[in-house]
Write a protein that holds these residues in place. Structure first.
Motif, PDB file in Angstrom:
ATOM      1  N   LEU A 188      -4.864   8.169  -3.051  1.00 54.24           N
ATOM      2  CA  LEU A 188      -3.603   8.897  -3.078  1.00 54.24           C
ATOM      3  C   LEU A 188      -3.282   9.493  -1.710  1.00 54.24           C
ATOM      4  CD1 LEU A 188      -3.897  10.830  -6.479  1.00 54.24           C
ATOM      5  CD2 LEU A 188      -2.608   8.739  -6.021  1.00 54.24           C
ATOM      6  N   LYS A 189      -4.241  10.224  -1.146  1.00 55.33           N
ATOM      7  CA  LYS A 189      -3.976  10.980   0.079  1.00 55.33           C
ATOM      8  C   LYS A 189      -3.695  10.093   1.281  1.00 55.33           C
ATOM      9  CE  LYS A 189      -5.894  14.496   3.155  1.00 55.33           C
ATOM     10  NZ  LYS A 189      -7.037  15.360   3.495  1.00 55.33           N
ATOM     11  N   THR A 190      -4.431   9.010   1.418  1.00 59.06           N
ATOM     12  CA  THR A 190      -4.308   8.143   2.597  1.00 59.06           C
ATOM     13  C   THR A 190      -3.859   6.729   2.244  1.00 59.06           C
ATOM     14  OG1 THR A 190      -6.062   9.376   3.715  1.00 59.06           O
ATOM     15  CG2 THR A 190      -5.538   7.207   4.591  1.00 59.06           C
ATOM     16  N   GLY A 191      -4.455   6.181   1.203  1.00 60.60           N
ATOM     17  CA  GLY A 191      -4.253   4.769   0.901  1.00 60.60           C
ATOM     18  C   GLY A 191      -2.844   4.394   0.507  1.00 60.60           C
ATOM     19  N   ARG A 192      -2.165   5.266  -0.238  1.00 57.63           N
ATOM     20  CA  ARG A 192      -0.846   4.889  -0.738  1.00 57.63           C
ATOM     21  C   ARG A 192       0.154   4.658   0.384  1.00 57.63           C
ATOM     22  NH1 ARG A 192       0.979   5.976  -5.803  1.00 57.63           N
ATOM     23  NH2 ARG A 192       2.788   4.802  -5.046  1.00 57.63           N
ATOM     24  N   LEU A 193       0.117   5.485   1.434  1.00 60.43           N
ATOM     25  CA  LEU A 193       1.068   5.313   2.527  1.00 60.43           C
ATOM     26  C   LEU A 193       0.750   4.063   3.345  1.00 60.43           C
ATOM     27  CD1 LEU A 193       3.583   6.474   3.807  1.00 60.43           C
ATOM     28  CD2 LEU A 193       2.131   7.846   5.321  1.00 60.43           C
ATOM     29  N   ILE A 194      -0.536   3.757   3.505  1.00 65.16           N
ATOM     30  CA  ILE A 194      -0.914   2.524   4.197  1.00 65.16           C
ATOM     31  C   ILE A 194      -0.499   1.315   3.367  1.00 65.16           C
ATOM     32  CG2 ILE A 194      -2.899   1.140   4.950  1.00 65.16           C
ATOM     33  CD1 ILE A 194      -4.197   3.720   5.926  1.00 65.16           C
ATOM     34  N   GLN A 195      -0.713   1.395   2.065  1.00 63.36           N
ATOM     35  CA  GLN A 195      -0.286   0.299   1.197  1.00 63.36           C
ATOM     36  C   GLN A 195       1.229   0.106   1.265  1.00 63.36           C
ATOM     37  OE1 GLN A 195      -1.823   0.330  -2.842  1.00 63.36           O
ATOM     38  NE2 GLN A 195      -0.080  -0.844  -3.603  1.00 63.36           N
ATOM     39  N   PHE A 196       1.979   1.218   1.239  1.00 65.76           N
ATOM     40  CA  PHE A 196       3.437   1.103   1.356  1.00 65.76           C
ATOM     41  C   PHE A 196       3.829   0.433   2.660  1.00 65.76           C
ATOM     42  CE2 PHE A 196       7.244   2.658   3.433  1.00 65.76           C
ATOM     43  CZ  PHE A 196       8.214   2.201   2.562  1.00 65.76           C
ATOM     44  N   ALA A 200       6.225  -2.618   2.629  1.00 63.09           N
ATOM     45  CA  ALA A 200       7.571  -2.475   3.172  1.00 63.09           C
ATOM     46  C   ALA A 200       8.022  -3.742   3.885  1.00 63.09           C
ATOM     47  CB  ALA A 200       7.633  -1.280   4.117  1.00 63.09           C
ATOM     48  N   GLY A 201       7.110  -4.371   4.622  1.00 59.88           N
ATOM     49  CA  GLY A 201       7.459  -5.611   5.301  1.00 59.88           C
ATOM     50  C   GLY A 201       7.829  -6.713   4.316  1.00 59.88           C
ATOM     51  N   ALA A 202       7.128  -6.741   3.171  1.00 58.01           N
ATOM     52  CA  ALA A 202       7.433  -7.736   2.144  1.00 58.01           C
ATOM     53  C   ALA A 202       8.746  -7.423   1.439  1.00 58.01           C
ATOM     54  CB  ALA A 202       6.287  -7.805   1.134  1.00 58.01           C
ATOM     55  N   ILE A 203       9.042  -6.129   1.251  1.00 56.48           N
ATOM     56  CA  ILE A 203      10.325  -5.736   0.657  1.00 56.48           C
ATOM     57  C   ILE A 203      11.469  -6.141   1.579  1.00 56.48           C
ATOM     58  CG2 ILE A 203      11.766  -3.769  -0.025  1.00 56.48           C
ATOM     59  CD1 ILE A 203       9.166  -2.356  -0.925  1.00 56.48           C
ATOM     60  N   LEU A 204      11.308  -5.862   2.869  1.00 60.41           N
ATOM     61  CA  LEU A 204      12.334  -6.255   3.843  1.00 60.41           C
ATOM     62  C   LEU A 204      12.574  -7.763   3.815  1.00 60.41           C
ATOM     63  CD1 LEU A 204      11.339  -4.126   6.964  1.00 60.41           C
ATOM     64  CD2 LEU A 204      13.555  -4.058   5.811  1.00 60.41           C
ATOM     65  N   GLY A 205      11.494  -8.521   3.648  1.00 60.12           N
ATOM     66  CA  GLY A 205      11.589  -9.977   3.659  1.00 60.12           C
ATOM     67  C   GLY A 205      11.927 -10.591   2.324  1.00 60.12           C
ATOM     68  N   ARG A 206      12.159  -9.752   1.308  1.00 62.12           N
ATOM     69  CA  ARG A 206      12.482 -10.228  -0.058  1.00 62.12           C
ATOM     70  C   ARG A 206      11.458 -11.270  -0.496  1.00 62.12           C
ATOM     71  NH1 ARG A 206      13.981  -6.491  -1.516  1.00 62.12           N
ATOM     72  NH2 ARG A 206      15.419  -7.083  -3.176  1.00 62.12           N
ATOM     73  N   HIS A 213       2.356  -9.247  -4.368  1.00 63.63           N
ATOM     74  CA  HIS A 213       1.094  -8.819  -4.976  1.00 63.63           C
ATOM     75  C   HIS A 213      -0.047  -8.910  -3.969  1.00 63.63           C
ATOM     76  CE1 HIS A 213      -2.237  -8.407  -7.789  1.00 63.63           C
ATOM     77  NE2 HIS A 213      -2.724  -9.541  -7.316  1.00 63.63           N
ATOM     78  N   HIS A 214      -0.120 -10.020  -3.251  1.00 61.66           N
ATOM     79  CA  HIS A 214      -1.188 -10.206  -2.266  1.00 61.66           C
ATOM     80  C   HIS A 214      -1.085  -9.172  -1.134  1.00 61.66           C
ATOM     81  CE1 HIS A 214      -1.923 -14.702  -3.438  1.00 61.66           C
ATOM     82  NE2 HIS A 214      -2.576 -13.847  -4.213  1.00 61.66           N
ATOM     83  N   ILE A 215       0.125  -8.919  -0.679  1.00 64.14           N
ATOM     84  CA  ILE A 215       0.323  -7.941   0.395  1.00 64.14           C
ATOM     85  C   ILE A 215      -0.039  -6.536  -0.082  1.00 64.14           C
ATOM     86  CG2 ILE A 215       2.063  -6.791   1.809  1.00 64.14           C
ATOM     87  CD1 ILE A 215       1.256  -9.537   2.871  1.00 64.14           C
ATOM     88  N   ALA A 216       0.337  -6.195  -1.305  1.00 59.09           N
ATOM     89  CA  ALA A 216       0.013  -4.869  -1.842  1.00 59.09           C
ATOM     90  C   ALA A 216      -1.495  -4.690  -1.977  1.00 59.09           C
ATOM     91  CB  ALA A 216       0.693  -4.669  -3.198  1.00 59.09           C
ATOM     92  N   ALA A 217      -2.180  -5.723  -2.454  1.00 58.57           N
ATOM     93  CA  ALA A 217      -3.639  -5.646  -2.599  1.00 58.57           C
ATOM     94  C   ALA A 217      -4.315  -5.536  -1.235  1.00 58.57           C
ATOM     95  CB  ALA A 217      -4.147  -6.874  -3.359  1.00 58.57           C
ATOM     96  N   PHE A 218      -3.802  -6.279  -0.275  1.00 56.92           N
ATOM     97  CA  PHE A 218      -4.306  -6.173   1.101  1.00 56.92           C
ATOM     98  C   PHE A 218      -4.164  -4.744   1.607  1.00 56.92           C
ATOM     99  CE2 PHE A 218      -2.423  -5.944   5.419  1.00 56.92           C
ATOM    100  CZ  PHE A 218      -3.576  -6.122   6.168  1.00 56.92           C
ATOM    101  N   LEU A 222      -7.200  -2.176   2.555  1.00 57.23           N
ATOM    102  CA  LEU A 222      -7.228  -1.758   3.957  1.00 57.23           C
ATOM    103  C   LEU A 222      -7.176  -0.234   4.049  1.00 57.23           C
ATOM    104  CD1 LEU A 222      -7.067  -2.969   6.924  1.00 57.23           C
ATOM    105  CD2 LEU A 222      -4.636  -2.364   6.794  1.00 57.23           C
ATOM    106  N   GLY A 223      -6.324   0.382   3.221  1.00 50.55           N
ATOM    107  CA  GLY A 223      -6.224   1.838   3.228  1.00 50.55           C
ATOM    108  C   GLY A 223      -7.520   2.502   2.827  1.00 50.55           C
ATOM    109  N   ALA A 224      -8.197   1.944   1.829  1.00 49.25           N
ATOM    110  CA  ALA A 224      -9.482   2.503   1.395  1.00 49.25           C
ATOM    111  C   ALA A 224     -10.527   2.388   2.494  1.00 49.25           C
ATOM    112  CB  ALA A 224      -9.954   1.785   0.129  1.00 49.25           C
ATOM    113  N   ALA A 225     -10.572   1.236   3.152  1.00 51.37           N
ATOM    114  CA  ALA A 225     -11.527   1.040   4.250  1.00 51.37           C
ATOM    115  C   ALA A 225     -11.223   1.984   5.407  1.00 51.37           C
ATOM    116  CB  ALA A 225     -11.480  -0.412   4.732  1.00 51.37           C
TER     117      ALA A 225
END
Length: 303
Positions: A188-196, A200-206, A213-218, A222-225
């Motif tokens: 919540l504290k760190t990972g969610r903003l990194i995930q967003f 965001a790049g995938a949202i921009l690119g429709r 799904h793959h980008i969100a999981a990445f 990455l945020g957890a690490a």
């Protein structure tokens, strides 16, 4: 198995420097200095967000958007928005009522460079400016895409995201938390903003749902690490390297993966998460080389 990156490590450093310059320029343009009495507020905002940091979140926006052929100018606006919101969180985290830190990015924290009231207002203004930028037509021609960006950033940053994680973090000082509880706190504290930032790049690119799904999981892994690597730096780094006060987690009695697992196991766990994150990019091939290299960077960095 870890995805092998064939490019020289300098390639990522060059790419991060280039993206940071693009984001810095966008921030400079989006935060012009006025002539009126509010000038001091804007100066504090610019102090907090310009001229420093890895721009990891902005880099994620720009690089993922590049995967989907998004115009760099549009991606830079979203990257700047994320960096504004991130800067607001740092300004508020450093306040005496929160983490009480006098140093940020090797310089006096915003409330030390200005004063507490100005720092609070600067954080508030950066937060609201971030959403103002997202809804502007220059960010994306499709109003639905702009709405998705606003909704996703609000969810990542609010009571069930970054701010909620900060509340849990404060309440947990001196408490014994389990590994799953720490994982949720940090997600919540760190990972969610990194995930967003990745999403965001995938949202921009429709992007198509499976790609999203793959980008969100990445971004999630990455945020957890990234946060575990931060915990390790806090435990074994020094002020000159990390640009902020070291050892604060232990002094405050905060539960981290380092306090639960120990340094070596925490480092191994971060490496596993980084490797897992890289696996979600396989379908993008060589176009994602910088993002794959980033998974190594987040766990090997020294600041």
């Amino acid at each position: 198995m870890k995805v092998v990156v064939s490019e020289h490590p300098a390639t990522l450093a060059d790419a991060m420097k280039k993206r940071a310059q693009e984001v810095e320029h966008a921030l400079d343009v989006l935060l012009p200095l006025p002539d009126g009495q509010e000038k001091r507020l804007i100066e504090a905002m610019r102090y907090a967000v310009l001229g420093g940091g890895k721009r990891l979140r902005g880099f994620l926006v720009m690089e993922v958007a590049h995967l989907f052929a998004v115009a760099p100018a549009c991606a830079a606006r979203v990257a700047a928005s994320v960096e504004m919101l991130h800067a607001y969180s740092l300004v508020h985290d450093d306040l005496p009522a929160m983490d009480d830190d006098d140093l940020r990015r090797g310089q006096p924290s915003c409330h030390r460079a200005f004063d507490e009231a100005t720092a609070i207002l600067a954080g508030d203004a950066l937060l609201t400016r971030a959403f103002e930028v997202l809804v502007d037509g220059d960010t994306h021609s499709d109003a639905l895409a702009r709405c998705e960006l606003v909704a996703a950033l609000g969810a990542a940053a609010g009571a069930r995201g970054m701010v909620g994680g900060q509340m849990i973090d404060m309440l947990s000082e001196g408490a014994e938390l389990s590994a799953p509880e720490v994982t949720r706190l940090q997600a919540l504290k760190t990972g969610r903003l990194i995930q967003f930032s990745a999403e965001a790049g995938a949202i921009l690119g429709r992007a198509a749902p499976q790609q999203r799904h793959h980008i969100a999981a990445f971004g999630r892994d990455l945020g957890a690490a990234f946060q575990i690597a931060d915990d390790i730096l806090d435990a074994e780094g020094d002020v000159e390297e990390i640009g902020k006060t070291a050892g604060k987690d232990a002094a405050a009695g905060k539960a981290t993966m380092v306090s639960i697992m120990g340094l070596e196991q925490a480092r191994a766990h971060a490496n596993m998460l980084a490797s897992q994150a890289a696996q979600y990019l396989v379908s993008f091939g060589d176009r994602a080389a910088n993002l794959v290299a980033l998974t190594d960077f987040v766990v090997s960095r020294r600041s």
